[in-house]
Motif scaffolding. Structure first.
Motif, mmCIF file in Angstrom:
data_model
loop_
_atom_site.group_PDB
_atom_site.id
_atom_site.type_symbol
_atom_site.label_atom_id
_atom_site.label_comp_id
_atom_site.label_asym_id
_atom_site.label_seq_id
_atom_site.Cartn_x
_atom_site.Cartn_y
_atom_site.Cartn_z
ATOM 1 N N HIS A 71 -34.228 24.827 -7.512
ATOM 2 C CA HIS A 71 -32.925 25.372 -7.132
ATOM 3 C C HIS A 71 -31.907 24.267 -6.919
ATOM 4 O O HIS A 71 -32.269 23.125 -6.660
ATOM 5 C CB HIS A 71 -33.053 26.150 -5.811
ATOM 6 N N GLY A 72 -30.635 24.641 -6.967
ATOM 7 C CA GLY A 72 -29.567 23.681 -6.664
ATOM 8 C C GLY A 72 -29.550 22.511 -7.621
ATOM 9 O O GLY A 72 -29.106 21.422 -7.272
ATOM 10 N N ALA A 73 -30.046 22.714 -8.839
ATOM 11 C CA ALA A 73 -30.074 21.633 -9.824
ATOM 12 C C ALA A 73 -29.326 22.074 -11.066
ATOM 13 O O ALA A 73 -29.541 23.166 -11.578
ATOM 14 C CB ALA A 73 -31.516 21.278 -10.182
ATOM 15 N N ARG A 74 -28.454 21.215 -11.533
ATOM 16 C CA ARG A 74 -27.610 21.564 -12.670
ATOM 17 C C ARG A 74 -27.963 20.684 -13.858
ATOM 18 O O ARG A 74 -27.876 19.465 -13.792
ATOM 19 C CB ARG A 74 -26.153 21.353 -12.253
ATOM 20 N N VAL A 75 -28.375 21.317 -14.953
ATOM 21 C CA VAL A 75 -28.729 20.561 -16.154
ATOM 22 C C VAL A 75 -27.457 20.051 -16.799
ATOM 23 O O VAL A 75 -26.524 20.817 -17.019
ATOM 24 C CB VAL A 75 -29.500 21.464 -17.145
ATOM 25 N N PHE A 76 -27.403 18.765 -17.096
ATOM 26 C CA PHE A 76 -26.158 18.234 -17.665
ATOM 27 C C PHE A 76 -26.332 17.386 -18.910
ATOM 28 O O PHE A 76 -25.356 17.078 -19.576
ATOM 29 C CB PHE A 76 -25.354 17.478 -16.604
ATOM 30 N N SER A 77 -27.560 16.984 -19.243
ATOM 31 C CA SER A 77 -27.691 16.239 -20.494
ATOM 32 C C SER A 77 -29.140 16.193 -20.956
ATOM 33 O O SER A 77 -30.052 16.716 -20.306
ATOM 34 C CB SER A 77 -27.131 14.818 -20.369
ATOM 35 N N GLN A 78 -29.338 15.563 -22.094
ATOM 36 C CA GLN A 78 -30.666 15.393 -22.663
ATOM 37 C C GLN A 78 -30.802 13.928 -23.028
ATOM 38 O O GLN A 78 -30.326 13.498 -24.072
ATOM 39 C CB GLN A 78 -30.799 16.300 -23.901
ATOM 40 N N PRO A 79 -31.414 13.119 -22.152
ATOM 41 C CA PRO A 79 -31.455 11.675 -22.408
ATOM 42 C C PRO A 79 -32.239 11.315 -23.672
ATOM 43 O O PRO A 79 -31.878 10.376 -24.367
ATOM 44 C CB PRO A 79 -32.118 11.098 -21.155
ATOM 45 N N VAL A 80 -33.332 12.024 -23.929
ATOM 46 C CA VAL A 80 -34.061 11.867 -25.201
ATOM 47 C C VAL A 80 -34.470 13.269 -25.643
ATOM 48 O O VAL A 80 -34.558 14.174 -24.810
ATOM 49 C CB VAL A 80 -35.337 10.981 -25.056
ATOM 50 N N PRO A 81 -34.731 13.481 -26.924
ATOM 51 C CA PRO A 81 -35.106 14.829 -27.354
ATOM 52 C C PRO A 81 -36.311 15.339 -26.575
ATOM 53 O O PRO A 81 -37.270 14.596 -26.336
ATOM 54 C CB PRO A 81 -35.454 14.650 -28.837
ATOM 55 N N GLY A 82 -36.252 16.584 -26.156
ATOM 56 C CA GLY A 82 -37.378 17.182 -25.446
ATOM 57 C C GLY A 82 -37.359 16.944 -23.950
ATOM 58 O O GLY A 82 -38.274 17.369 -23.235
ATOM 59 N N VAL A 83 -36.343 16.265 -23.437
ATOM 60 C CA VAL A 83 -36.237 16.033 -21.997
ATOM 61 C C VAL A 83 -34.839 16.428 -21.513
ATOM 62 O O VAL A 83 -33.842 15.984 -22.063
ATOM 63 C CB VAL A 83 -36.505 14.549 -21.625
ATOM 64 N N LEU A 84 -34.823 17.273 -20.499
ATOM 65 C CA LEU A 84 -33.547 17.673 -19.900
ATOM 66 C C LEU A 84 -33.295 16.822 -18.677
ATOM 67 O O LEU A 84 -34.224 16.448 -17.967
ATOM 68 C CB LEU A 84 -33.616 19.114 -19.404
ATOM 69 N N ARG A 85 -32.025 16.564 -18.409
ATOM 70 C CA ARG A 85 -31.698 15.859 -17.166
ATOM 71 C C ARG A 85 -30.829 16.772 -16.313
ATOM 72 O O ARG A 85 -29.851 17.338 -16.777
ATOM 73 C CB ARG A 85 -30.985 14.554 -17.462
#
Ligand SMILES: Cc1cc2nc3c(=O)[nH]c(=O)nc-3n(C[C@H](O)[C@H](O)[C@H](O)COP(=O)(O)OP(=O)(O)OC[C@H]3O[C@@H](n4cnc5c(N)ncnc54)[C@H](O)[C@@H]3O)c2cc1C
Ligand code: FES
Lengths: 424, 80
Positions: A71-85
C-alpha cells in the motif's frame, strides 16, 4: 532489495482486486501495488462500502497466502525490463514480474473556465473523496456541475452528508440523456441505481445542456455563473463541485509502450496489451464503471495465470457491459462550446500558472511545454494535458520516466540484478 | 465514537476524527493549502493525488500531497 513475483498487479481498485484474487486462486505468487492506504480504488473508499466490495475483500482474504499487498506505493518507472520501481514514503522499491496487470483506473477531467482555480472550486468526485475523508459539508451550499453519471451520485452523496445542493448542471443535452435512460431500462441494476440517486436529489433543480461559464469571488470562491442555451444566471454558494466525466489513466501503459487507441489502452480478448505479458483491465481500457472493471479484472487475472477457459466464461458479460461503456461515451461526449470558456487571462496550467493567452499561439503540446512550461509542473500534464487535448486538439507526446514526480534519490539507483527465481 | 486526533494547523490547535486526511482538515479550517507561482491561493481539486494543488508543509517537510495523508496526533501542518 528486489522482490520477485509471478504476477504484479498495479492498482487496487475493483479491476486490480479481481485480477489479483483470480490469479492467486491458482497458487501464483501475486502482488498488488496501490498508491492509496487501503484497497478499493476510487469507488470503494471509506467506511460505507457496498456488499460487492466486501465480497471481493473476502475473496482476496481467502487467497491471502499467495497475495502480497503493498500500500501507499506509486509505480513510476521501469529501471530494467521486467522490474517495476515504486516510491513508498520517500524510498523506492523494486518489484520483478513475469506478468504485469495494469489496473490504474481513471481520473476526472477538469476544464478551465474563468475562476476555476479559486479554492473551493473542486472536482465532483474530488469533493466526494474529500467528504469521504473527513471534510464537513454540513449546511454548506453546493452547485454540482460538469458531466457524467457521477454528478447525480455525488449530489446524492453530498445531500446525505448534510450539504444543500442548489443545482445539478449536466453539459450533455436533454435528448441524449433521454436516450441514455431509455437504453438502461433493460439493465435493472443500473436503472435502480439511477432512480435511487434521482429520488435522493428530487428537490434539486437539474439542468441539461448547462455548464459553468465562470466562478467568482475574491480570494475564495463565492458564486458560479451558469449558462443554459441563451440564459445565464449566477448562484451564490460555498463549493462548486465540477468535473467533466472521466479519462483513462493510460500513462503507465504508454510508458511500457502499450498501444493506445483513441485515448484508451488497446487490449486483445485476454485483456493483453500490444506488449506480451502486459495486461490491462478496468477504466484504462475505456470508462465503463465498476462492473466492467470487475469483469475485465477477472479475465486478465485468469488469463495471466494461464486459465484461459475460466477467462473465456466472462466474455459474454464483458461484451454486454462494454455496450454500456459505449453508451456512456456517446451520451457524455463534450459540447464543443466548452472549449470556448477560457478567457485570455484564464490559467490553463495550474502548476506553472500559464494563461490561455500564451497557449493559444502554440502549435502543439510539445511546443507549449518547451516555450511556456505548460505541463512541466508536478501534475506532469495530467490536468492541463487533458484540458488542452480538448481545447486545442493537442496530443501529449511520449511519456518519459518518472511518470510521477519522485524524490531525486530514487531515480538513478540501479536495481540489484538478481536472477529471476523460478516461481512456477 | 471515532477517536479524536489533535494537530496544529497554521499554529492553531485543531481536533479532528480518526481517518481524516490533512487536506480535509485544512479545508475544515477554511484555509487554502498553497500559494501558486503567481501568488494565487489554491485548495484541493482532485482529492485523489494527481493535481498537486493540496500541497502543504507537514512536520517541516514542504510539498506534501495532503489529500493522500491522514492526520496524526501531534502533527504540525503549515500551508505553503
Ligand atoms: C474521483 C472519482 C470518483 C468516482 N466516484 C464514483 C461513484 O461515486 N460511484 C460510481 O459508481 N463510480 C464512481 N467512479 C468511477 C469508479 O471509480 C470506477 O468505475 C471504478 O473504480 C473502476 O475501477 P478500476 O479498478 O478500473 O479503477 P480505480 O478504482 O480507479 O482503481 C485504480 C487504482 O490504481 C491506483 N493507481 C493508479 N496509478 C498507479 C500507480 N502508478 N501506482 C500505484 N497505484 C496506482 C489508483 O490510486 C487506484 O487506487 C469514480 C471515479 C473517480 C475518478
Ligand atoms: S487534491 Fe489533487 S493531489 Fe491532492
Amino acid at each position: 532489495m528486489t522482490q520477485h513475483f509471478d504476477i504484479v498487479v498495479v492498482g487496487g481498485g475493483p479491476a486490480g482486486m479481481a485480477a489479483a484474487a483470480c490469479a492467486a486462486e491458482y497458487g501464483k505468487p501475486v502482488v498488488i501495488v496501490d498508491d492509496n492506504l487501503t484497497l478499493g480504488g476510487q469507488i470503494w473508499r471509506g467506511k460505507d462500502i457496498p456488499a460487492a466490495a466486501r465480497k471481493w475483500q473476502a475473496r482476496l482474504d481467502s487467497v491471502s497466502a499467495h497475495v502480497t499487498r503493498i500500500h501507499g506505493a506509486r509505480v513510476f518507472s521501469q529501471p530494467v525490463p521486467g522490474v517495476l520501481r515504486a516510491e513508498q514514503n520517500g524510498r523506492y522499491l523494486d518489484i520483478a514480474y513475469r506478468k504485469l496487470i495494469l489496473a490504474t483506473g481513471a481520473r476526472e477531467r477538469f476544464l478551465p473556465f474563468p475562476g476555476w482555480t479559486l479554492p473551493n472550486v473542486v472536482g465532483a468526485g474530488g469533493l466526494q473523496a474529500l467528504v469521504k475523508s473527513g471534510l464537513s459539508v454540513k449546511g454548506k451550499h453546493v452547485v454540482v456541475a460538469g458531466s457524467g453519471p457521477l454528478l447525480l451520485a455525488v449530489a446524492a452523496y453530498l445531500q446525505t452528508h448534510g450539504a444543500k445542493v442548489l443545482a445539478i448542471c449536466e453539459q450533455a443535452q436533454f435528448s441524449r440523456l433521454l436516450k441514455f435512460v431509455h437504453s438502461i431500462v433493460t439493465d435493472s441494476g443500473k436503472l435502480r441505481q439511477a432512480l435511487t440517486y434521482k429520488m435522493q436529489t428530487m428537490s434539486v433543480p437539474f439542468y441539461a445542456g448547462c455548464y459553468p461559464v465562470s466562478a467568482g469571488g475574491g480570494k475564495k470562491f463565492e458564486s458560479v455563473t451558469l449558462r443554459q442555451g441563451k440564459r445565464a444566471w449566477t448562484i451564490a454558494c460555498d463549493y462548486l463541485a465540477c468535473g467533466f466525466h472521466l479519462v483513462p489513466n493510460t500513462e503507465l501503459a504508454e510508458f511500457f509502450g502499450c498501444r493506445i487507441s483513441n485515448g484508451k489502452v488497446a487490449v486483445d480478448k485476454w485483456q493483453q496489451t500490444s506488449i506480451l505479458d502486459v495486461y490491462c483491465a478496468g477504466e484504462p481500457t475505456g470508462i465503463g464503471g465498476a462492473e466492467l472493471a470487475l469483469v475485465e479484472g477477472q479475465i486478465a487475472g485468469y488469463a495471466a495465470a494461464g486459465q484461459q477457459d475460466k477467462a473465456h466464461s466472462f466474455f459474454e458479460e464483458r461484451a454486454r457491459r462494454r455496450k454500456f461503456a459505449q453508451l456512456l461515451e456517446e451520451t457524455f461526449a463534450l459540447d464543443p462550446a466548452l472549449a470556448q470558456l477560457p478567457q485570455d487571462e484564464t490559467l490553463v496550467c495550474r502548476c506553472e500558472d500559464v494563461p490561455y493567452s500564451v497557449l493559444k499561439h502554440e502549435p502543439s503540446w510539445r511546443a507549449a511545454k518547451l516555450h511556456t512550461r505548460c505541463g512541466m509542473g508536478p501534475c506532469q500534464g495530467r490536468i492541463c494535458g487533458t484540458a488542452t487535448e480538448f481545447i486545442f486538439g493537442w496530443t501529449a507526446g511520449q511519456v518519459r520516466p518518472p511518470i510521477f514526480p519522485t524524490p531525486l534519490s530514487s531515480l538513478g539507483a540501479k536495481p540489484e540484478l538478481i536472477e529471476l527465481q523460478e516461481t512456477r | 465514537m471515532p477517536e479524536r486526533i489533535a494537530l496544529t494547523i497554521n499554529g492553531r490547535q485543531w481536533e479532528t476524527s480518526e481517518g481524516t486526511t490533512i487536506a480535509a482538515a485544512i479545508m475544515n479550517t477554511e484555509a487554502a493549502c498553497r500559494t501558486s507561482v503567481t501568488g494565487e491561493e489554491r485548495g484541493p481539486l482532485c482529492g485523489m493525488g494527481i493535481c498537486f494543488e493540496c500541497r502543504a508543509i507537514v512536520n517541516g517537510v514542504p510539498h506534501q500531497r495532503t489529500c493522500q495523508m491522514l492526520c496524526q496526533d501531534g502533527m504540525d501542518v503549515t500551508t505553503q
